[in-house]
Design a protein around this motif. Structure first.
Motif, short mmCIF file in Angstrom:
data_model
loop_
_atom_site.label_atom_id
_atom_site.label_comp_id
_atom_site.label_asym_id
_atom_site.label_seq_id
_atom_site.Cartn_x
_atom_site.Cartn_y
_atom_site.Cartn_z
N ALA A 15 3.67 11.75 -7.74
CA ALA A 15 3.42 11.71 -9.18
C ALA A 15 2.54 12.88 -9.60
CB ALA A 15 2.76 10.38 -9.56
N GLY A 16 2.79 14.03 -9.01
CA GLY A 16 2.01 15.21 -9.35
C GLY A 16 0.71 15.29 -8.56
N VAL A 17 -0.03 16.36 -8.82
CA VAL A 17 -1.30 16.58 -8.14
C VAL A 17 -2.35 15.61 -8.69
CG1 VAL A 17 -3.17 18.23 -7.74
CG2 VAL A 17 -0.79 18.98 -7.63
N ILE A 18 -3.07 14.94 -7.79
CA ILE A 18 -4.16 14.03 -8.18
C ILE A 18 -5.42 14.51 -7.48
CG2 ILE A 18 -5.04 11.67 -8.18
CD1 ILE A 18 -2.17 10.69 -8.15
N PRO A 19 -6.31 15.19 -8.19
CA PRO A 19 -7.55 15.66 -7.56
C PRO A 19 -8.32 14.49 -6.96
CG PRO A 19 -7.26 16.67 -9.72
CD PRO A 19 -6.22 15.60 -9.60
N PHE A 20 -8.74 14.66 -5.71
CA PHE A 20 -9.43 13.58 -5.01
C PHE A 20 -10.79 13.29 -5.63
CE2 PHE A 20 -12.59 12.34 -1.83
CZ PHE A 20 -12.07 11.12 -1.41
N PRO B 82 0.29 6.90 -5.56
CA PRO B 82 -0.85 7.41 -6.32
C PRO B 82 -1.72 6.31 -6.91
CG PRO B 82 1.10 7.45 -7.69
CD PRO B 82 1.54 6.93 -6.34
N THR B 83 -3.03 6.59 -7.00
CA THR B 83 -3.94 5.74 -7.76
C THR B 83 -4.62 6.63 -8.80
OG1 THR B 83 -5.98 6.07 -6.48
CG2 THR B 83 -4.37 4.47 -5.61
N ASP B 84 -5.64 6.10 -9.47
CA ASP B 84 -6.34 6.88 -10.48
C ASP B 84 -7.40 7.81 -9.88
OD1 ASP B 84 -7.95 4.84 -9.66
OD2 ASP B 84 -8.40 4.07 -11.66
N SER B 85 -7.60 7.74 -8.56
CA SER B 85 -8.62 8.59 -7.95
C SER B 85 -8.11 9.41 -6.77
CB SER B 85 -9.81 7.73 -7.49
OG SER B 85 -9.39 6.78 -6.53
N SER B 86 -6.93 9.08 -6.25
CA SER B 86 -6.40 9.79 -5.08
C SER B 86 -5.03 9.22 -4.73
CB SER B 86 -7.33 9.62 -3.88
OG SER B 86 -7.34 8.26 -3.46
N TYR B 87 -4.39 9.84 -3.76
CA TYR B 87 -3.25 9.21 -3.12
C TYR B 87 -3.76 8.27 -2.03
CZ TYR B 87 0.38 11.88 -5.45
OH TYR B 87 1.24 12.39 -6.41
N LEU C 23 -5.77 14.29 0.44
CA LEU C 23 -4.80 15.30 0.02
C LEU C 23 -4.39 15.04 -1.43
CD1 LEU C 23 -2.54 15.44 3.21
CD2 LEU C 23 -4.40 16.98 2.57
N ALA C 24 -4.38 16.08 -2.23
CA ALA C 24 -4.13 15.94 -3.66
C ALA C 24 -2.69 16.27 -4.06
CB ALA C 24 -5.09 16.83 -4.46
N ASP C 25 -2.04 17.15 -3.30
CA ASP C 25 -0.71 17.64 -3.65
C ASP C 25 0.34 16.90 -2.82
OD1 ASP C 25 1.70 19.12 -3.92
OD2 ASP C 25 0.55 20.94 -4.38
N PRO C 26 1.30 16.23 -3.46
CA PRO C 26 2.30 15.48 -2.70
C PRO C 26 3.14 16.34 -1.76
CG PRO C 26 2.87 15.54 -5.04
CD PRO C 26 1.48 16.05 -4.92
N GLU C 27 3.29 17.62 -2.06
CA GLU C 27 4.02 18.51 -1.15
C GLU C 27 3.22 18.69 0.14
OE1 GLU C 27 6.96 19.63 -1.16
OE2 GLU C 27 7.60 19.15 -3.20
N MET D 203 11.93 11.41 8.81
CA MET D 203 11.20 11.98 7.67
C MET D 203 11.18 11.00 6.51
SD MET D 203 9.47 14.50 6.39
CE MET D 203 9.76 16.03 7.25
N ALA D 204 10.05 10.94 5.83
CA ALA D 204 9.89 9.99 4.72
C ALA D 204 10.84 10.30 3.57
CB ALA D 204 8.45 10.04 4.22
N GLN D 205 11.26 9.25 2.88
CA GLN D 205 11.91 9.45 1.60
C GLN D 205 10.86 9.98 0.62
OE1 GLN D 205 14.99 6.59 0.27
NE2 GLN D 205 14.17 5.26 1.89
N TYR D 206 11.32 10.73 -0.38
CA TYR D 206 10.40 11.38 -1.30
C TYR D 206 10.89 11.14 -2.72
CZ TYR D 206 7.38 15.25 -2.99
OH TYR D 206 6.42 16.02 -3.63
N PHE D 207 10.18 10.25 -3.44
CA PHE D 207 10.57 9.91 -4.81
C PHE D 207 9.61 10.60 -5.78
CE2 PHE D 207 12.21 5.38 -3.55
CZ PHE D 207 13.22 5.97 -2.81
N GLU D 208 10.15 11.42 -6.67
CA GLU D 208 9.34 12.00 -7.73
C GLU D 208 9.35 11.06 -8.92
OE1 GLU D 208 10.57 15.98 -8.59
OE2 GLU D 208 9.90 16.75 -6.64
N VAL D 209 8.18 10.49 -9.21
CA VAL D 209 8.08 9.51 -10.29
C VAL D 209 7.22 10.08 -11.42
CG1 VAL D 209 8.43 7.49 -8.83
CG2 VAL D 209 6.11 8.37 -9.16
N HIS D 210 7.56 9.68 -12.63
CA HIS D 210 6.77 10.13 -13.78
C HIS D 210 5.42 9.44 -13.71
CE1 HIS D 210 5.46 10.85 -17.89
NE2 HIS D 210 6.43 11.75 -17.99
N PRO D 211 4.31 10.18 -13.87
CA PRO D 211 2.98 9.58 -13.70
C PRO D 211 2.60 8.56 -14.76
CG PRO D 211 2.80 11.86 -14.45
CD PRO D 211 4.23 11.64 -14.10
N HIS D 212 3.24 8.64 -15.93
CA HIS D 212 2.88 7.72 -17.02
C HIS D 212 3.96 6.70 -17.33
CE1 HIS D 212 -0.51 10.35 -17.52
NE2 HIS D 212 0.26 11.38 -17.85
#
Length: 207
Positions: free
Chosen positions: A174-179, A33-38, A154-158, A1-10
């Motif tokens: 880094a939180g939800v990123i709408p595609f 994350p990028t500015d348009s999607s994961y 996919l927008a939600d890291p979960e 299973m992947a490691q899962y790092f919660e990072v601050h988006p800013h």
């Protein structure tokens, strides 16, 4: 299973970004994350990691891959860029654009479009991806996280962890990123050509 790092988006935690870069250097496939999607990411010269991304996404040989770069000086090492293209990219970045440019010899053939010998270049407006490529010291090979049979990423890291958590080494959450699709600009000819209009404005064509 992947490691899962919660990072601050800013203001991403440097410690976690450093660990993420090391996972990439060791040949790992990551989700970031990028500015348009994961997106999926791996190191440029890791043929096995590239193959894994192709397999996960079920991509054919003609898919145009993207390099996530830190700055324009890094771009110039991997793509041939004239003065007009340089000025346009400088004006539009960082932002949600993918620029198609003629690849230099520094780019492995397997990363180029097999017929056109081009490479996609991105400088996203996202603090996590910017810090990651700065820490790596080289571009990050990238492909949008769109799974086979689907039209949006996919927008939600979960959800990402549930769907691909067993197939990658790390998820940088880094939180939800709408595609949203990037705007693709072909800069291989005399004038810029819009291949796909996406999130990025094309107002520059009327300038």
């Amino acid at each position: 299973m992947a490691q899962y790092f919660e990072v601050h988006p800013h203001t991403p935690q440097q410690r976690l970004i450093r660990q993420a870069a090391e996972i990439v250097r060791q040949g790992g496939v990551i989700v970031y994350p990028t500015d348009s999607s994961y997106a999926f990411g791996c190191q440029l010269d890791r043929k096995d990691a590239l193959h894994r991304i192709r397999t996960i996404r079920q991509l054919d040989e003609e898919h145009n891959f993207t390099l996530i770069c830190h700055d324009l000086s890094q771009v110039s090492a991997f793509a041939r860029i004239n003065n007009e293209a340089f000025r346009l990219i400088k004006t539009l970045t960082p932002g949600p654009y993918t620029f198609l440019l003629e690849a230099t010899r520094e780019v492995p053939r397997r990363l180029q479009h097999p017929k056109r010998k081009t490479i996609g270049i991105r400088l996203p407006d996202n603090a996590v991806s910017q810090m990651l490529v700065a820490e790596l010291g080289e571009p990050l090979f990238s492909s949008t996280l769109i799974l086979p049979g689907e039209t949006e990423g996919l927008a939600d890291p979960e959800d990402i962890r549930e769907r691909v958590g067993t197939r990658v080494e790390l998820i940088l959450a880094a939180g939800v990123i709408p595609f949203a699709e990037t705007t693709i600009v072909d800069l291989t000819g005399e004038f810029p050509v819009i291949v796909r209009q996406g999130k990025g404005s094309i107002g520059f064509l009327r300038a």
